[in-house]
Design a protein around this motif. Structure first.
Motif, PDB file in Angstrom:
ATOM      1  N   LEU A   1      56.764 -79.901  62.176  1.00 24.29           N
ATOM      2  CA  LEU A   1      55.982 -79.180  61.169  1.00 24.29           C
ATOM      3  C   LEU A   1      55.122 -78.102  61.815  1.00 24.29           C
ATOM      4  CD1 LEU A   1      55.201 -79.391  58.050  1.00 24.29           C
ATOM      5  CD2 LEU A   1      53.242 -80.730  58.821  1.00 24.29           C
ATOM      6  N   TYR A   2      54.386 -78.471  62.863  1.00 23.85           N
ATOM      7  CA  TYR A   2      53.506 -77.511  63.533  1.00 23.85           C
ATOM      8  C   TYR A   2      54.307 -76.397  64.210  1.00 23.85           C
ATOM      9  CZ  TYR A   2      49.876 -75.604  66.535  1.00 23.85           C
ATOM     10  OH  TYR A   2      49.003 -74.746  67.165  1.00 23.85           O
ATOM     11  N   LEU A   3      55.398 -76.765  64.875  1.00 24.20           N
ATOM     12  CA  LEU A   3      56.216 -75.773  65.567  1.00 24.20           C
ATOM     13  C   LEU A   3      56.775 -74.746  64.594  1.00 24.20           C
ATOM     14  CD1 LEU A   3      57.538 -75.032  68.326  1.00 24.20           C
ATOM     15  CD2 LEU A   3      59.475 -76.432  67.636  1.00 24.20           C
ATOM     16  N   LYS A   4      57.309 -75.206  63.470  1.00 25.90           N
ATOM     17  CA  LYS A   4      57.892 -74.295  62.483  1.00 25.90           C
ATOM     18  C   LYS A   4      56.818 -73.447  61.810  1.00 25.90           C
ATOM     19  CE  LYS A   4      62.174 -75.386  63.057  1.00 25.90           C
ATOM     20  NZ  LYS A   4      63.141 -74.379  63.613  1.00 25.90           N
ATOM     21  N   LEU A   5      55.637 -74.025  61.619  1.00 27.73           N
ATOM     22  CA  LEU A   5      54.557 -73.246  61.033  1.00 27.73           C
ATOM     23  C   LEU A   5      54.198 -72.073  61.929  1.00 27.73           C
ATOM     24  CD1 LEU A   5      52.368 -73.306  58.646  1.00 27.73           C
ATOM     25  CD2 LEU A   5      50.831 -74.092  60.450  1.00 27.73           C
ATOM     26  N   MET A   6      54.020 -72.327  63.225  1.00 25.27           N
ATOM     27  CA  MET A   6      53.666 -71.251  64.159  1.00 25.27           C
ATOM     28  C   MET A   6      54.772 -70.201  64.229  1.00 25.27           C
ATOM     29  SD  MET A   6      50.623 -71.874  65.267  1.00 25.27           S
ATOM     30  CE  MET A   6      50.384 -70.959  66.799  1.00 25.27           C
ATOM     31  N   GLU A   7      56.014 -70.650  64.230  1.00 30.83           N
ATOM     32  CA  GLU A   7      57.136 -69.704  64.273  1.00 30.83           C
ATOM     33  C   GLU A   7      57.112 -68.760  63.080  1.00 30.83           C
ATOM     34  OE1 GLU A   7      60.778 -71.828  64.462  1.00 30.83           O
ATOM     35  OE2 GLU A   7      60.512 -72.493  66.535  1.00 30.83           O
ATOM     36  N   ASN A   8      56.785 -69.284  61.905  1.00 35.64           N
ATOM     37  CA  ASN A   8      56.825 -68.469  60.695  1.00 35.64           C
ATOM     38  C   ASN A   8      55.542 -67.672  60.463  1.00 35.64           C
ATOM     39  OD1 ASN A   8      59.404 -69.040  58.906  1.00 35.64           O
ATOM     40  ND2 ASN A   8      58.871 -70.957  59.918  1.00 35.64           N
ATOM     41  N   LEU A   9      54.405 -68.259  60.764  1.00 32.31           N
ATOM     42  CA  LEU A   9      53.142 -67.540  60.581  1.00 32.31           C
ATOM     43  C   LEU A   9      53.012 -66.400  61.576  1.00 32.31           C
ATOM     44  CD1 LEU A   9      50.373 -67.441  59.104  1.00 32.31           C
ATOM     45  CD2 LEU A   9      49.498 -68.925  60.920  1.00 32.31           C
ATOM     46  N   TYR A  10      53.392 -66.661  62.821  1.00 32.87           N
ATOM     47  CA  TYR A  10      53.217 -65.668  63.895  1.00 32.87           C
ATOM     48  C   TYR A  10      54.550 -65.055  64.321  1.00 32.87           C
ATOM     49  CZ  TYR A  10      48.316 -66.852  64.537  1.00 32.87           C
ATOM     50  OH  TYR A  10      46.964 -67.017  64.364  1.00 32.87           O
ATOM     51  N   LYS A  11      55.474 -64.967  63.392  1.00 28.25           N
ATOM     52  CA  LYS A  11      56.785 -64.398  63.703  1.00 28.25           C
ATOM     53  C   LYS A  11      56.640 -63.003  64.315  1.00 28.25           C
ATOM     54  CE  LYS A  11      61.319 -63.516  61.634  1.00 28.25           C
ATOM     55  NZ  LYS A  11      62.120 -63.557  60.389  1.00 28.25           N
ATOM     56  N   GLY A  12      57.326 -62.782  65.440  1.00 24.77           N
ATOM     57  CA  GLY A  12      57.274 -61.477  66.093  1.00 24.77           C
ATOM     58  C   GLY A  12      56.088 -61.284  67.014  1.00 24.77           C
ATOM     59  N   THR A  13      55.242 -62.307  67.169  1.00 23.77           N
ATOM     60  CA  THR A  13      54.092 -62.215  68.072  1.00 23.77           C
ATOM     61  C   THR A  13      54.215 -63.293  69.147  1.00 23.77           C
ATOM     62  OG1 THR A  13      52.510 -63.814  67.156  1.00 23.77           O
ATOM     63  CG2 THR A  13      52.777 -61.738  65.958  1.00 23.77           C
TER      64      THR A  13
END
Length: 449
Positions: A169-181
């Motif tokens: 859950l946390y990993l996917k959240l960071m991937e999507n919230l900070y996509k491209g950063t």
């Protein structure tokens, strides 16, 4: 790995309102001696002779955000290898020496830093500084150990993420919230990179970032300042500075870390959780921003403990909708985000819950942000602050985090002042601004497609 951002949020928010005659920033004085070596190394010493022990923390300013595709996970990989031996203190001797002396040691890696720490009897000070200097300059990176540790890290990733619904859950959240950063990349590393990264790539990364001008050494406990000055100059003074690390840090601009959400996202990930786990996140502010302190207060009011708004709204009701609910404001060096999460009862219609949650969050801005609730938060955090500063390890971490994040351990004075000034209107304004933004809503559940 430790979620460093949570401990920082608690300490930052821990500075409560002033005493009757003095503000908190006036009431708390930390006795710290700052030492600067010619090679750029910063050393902070706070003597505490109460017991014949000390805590030593090494704060390296390197973490997941400093990596690039191809070597993701390099910082965390190095965290493991730093315990595998150096030129003077060879293979598998460091843990043996520390534990054999009655001490303890560990480390953690985050997006922004890698930290090594030890707690030992005072007579071990010189040897511990010698060990830290040896592995800073002469890390072995033994090929056999490197191969074995690669498998250990891959197994750790599997345990923490692939086989853990909360980690997923946390990993996917960071991937999507900070996509491209850089914050969108996994701190533990992407699997293809972990499988292919070479010893030579890790060694080059080590030489760039593991240098005296990229570390803060913090010593708290039964130590003498003059002896520490002599020892750190003797052990670390001849280690050369990294010629590129300042440029490496300067190349990372704050604007490159801001989430770019043009629309809200709803993501359903299939996982091993029999009940839906969810997180919903909104962009917030980097560490030290004045509005971040208002959001620290807000997160505690609505999502911390049995008296919190989310618990009363969704758990302590006749027909519970969730079995757990929480909220936190995560402040990183370059950016930040506010998140709400929990575990829902099986059978809850997730889309209906999401809409209801967003409606209630806006309502909380007016109904839950009161003078009484804010004062309660400040009082509770004041207790946490004092408890943390009363231990060698707690004070060492407190000082090192501020030195690394803000370049000045004395920044706590400004923090205290900002926190004391937080008002009902500040929290209400920050609340409405926050929940009017685009967000990421993510679930992990075995029923998701």
């Amino acid at each position: 790995m430790k979620f460093w951002f949570l401990s920082l949020a608690l300490v930052v928010a821990g500075c409560a309102t002033s005493t009757k005659h003095k503000s908190l920033s006036e009431s708390i004085h930390l006795d710290v001696e700052e030492i600067k070596l010619d090679n750029g190394m910063t050393v902070l010493v706070s003597p505490n002779p109460k017991l014949p022990i000390f805590s030593l923390y090494m704060f390296y300013k390197v973490g997941g955000k400093n990596e690039v595709p191809g070597i993701t996970g390099a910082s965390h990989f190095l965290e493991h290898m730093m315990f595998k031996g150096a030129r003077k203190y060879g293979k598998n001797t460091i843990d043996f020496i520390i534990e054999g002396s009655g001490g303890s040691t560990n480390a953690y890696t985050t997006n922004d830093q890698t930290v090594y720490y030890e707690n030992l009897p005072s007579q071990q000070l010189e040897q511990m500084l010698d060990i830290e200097a040896d592995r800073m300059e002469n890390l072995l990176l033994d090929p056999d150990d490197f191969s074995k540790e690669r498998e250990v890290v891959l197994e750790e990733r599997k345990m923490r993420y692939e086989n853990s619904p909360k980690g997923q859950l946390y990993l996917k959240l960071m991937e999507n919230l900070y996509k491209g950063t850089p914050y969108g990349r996994s701190v533990i590393g992407d699997i293809p990179d972990l499988k292919s990264v070479t010893r030579e790539q890790i060694h080059a990364y080590f030489k760039r970032f593991y240098a005296p001008n990229n570390v803060t050494l913090v010593l708290v406990g039964d130590v003498k300042v003059n002896e520490v000055k002599r020892l750190v100059k003797e052990k670390f003074g001849s280690i050369p500075a990294s010629p590129t690390v300042a440029q490496d840090h300067a190349s990372l601009k704050d604007e490159d870390f801001v989430p770019q959400l043009t629309e809200s996202k709803v993501i359903a990930e299939k996982g091993h959780s029999p009940n839906p786990l969810f997180m919903m996140a909104y962009p917030s502010f980097k560490a030290g921003h004045a509005k971040g302190y208002a959001l620290d207060v807000l997160s505690t009011i609505i999502g911390s403990g049995k008296s919190s708004s989310l618990v009363h709204q969704y758990i302590l009701v006749e027909k519970p909708i969730a079995t757990s609910m929480y909220a936190a404001n995560q402040s990183l060096e370059k950016s930040g985000f506010f998140f709400i999460g929990g575990e829902l009862v099986r059978g809850v219609k997730i889309n209906e819950f999401k809409d209801d949650l967003q409606k209630n969050l806006h309502k909380f801005c007016e109904t839950e942000v009161t003078e009484r609730n804010i004062q309660k938060v400040k009082n509770n955090y004041l207790v946490d602050l004092y408890a943390g500063l009363d231990t060698n390890a707690g004070l060492a971490q407190f000082l090192g985090e501020r030195q690394l994040l803000f370049g000045d351990w004395k920044f706590y004075k400004k923090e205290f002042s900002l926190y004391e000034k937080v008002t009902v209107q500040d929290v209400k304004t920050a609340c409405h601004e926050l929940f009017n933004q685009k967000n990421v809503f993510l679930t992990v559940w075995d029923k998701n497609k």
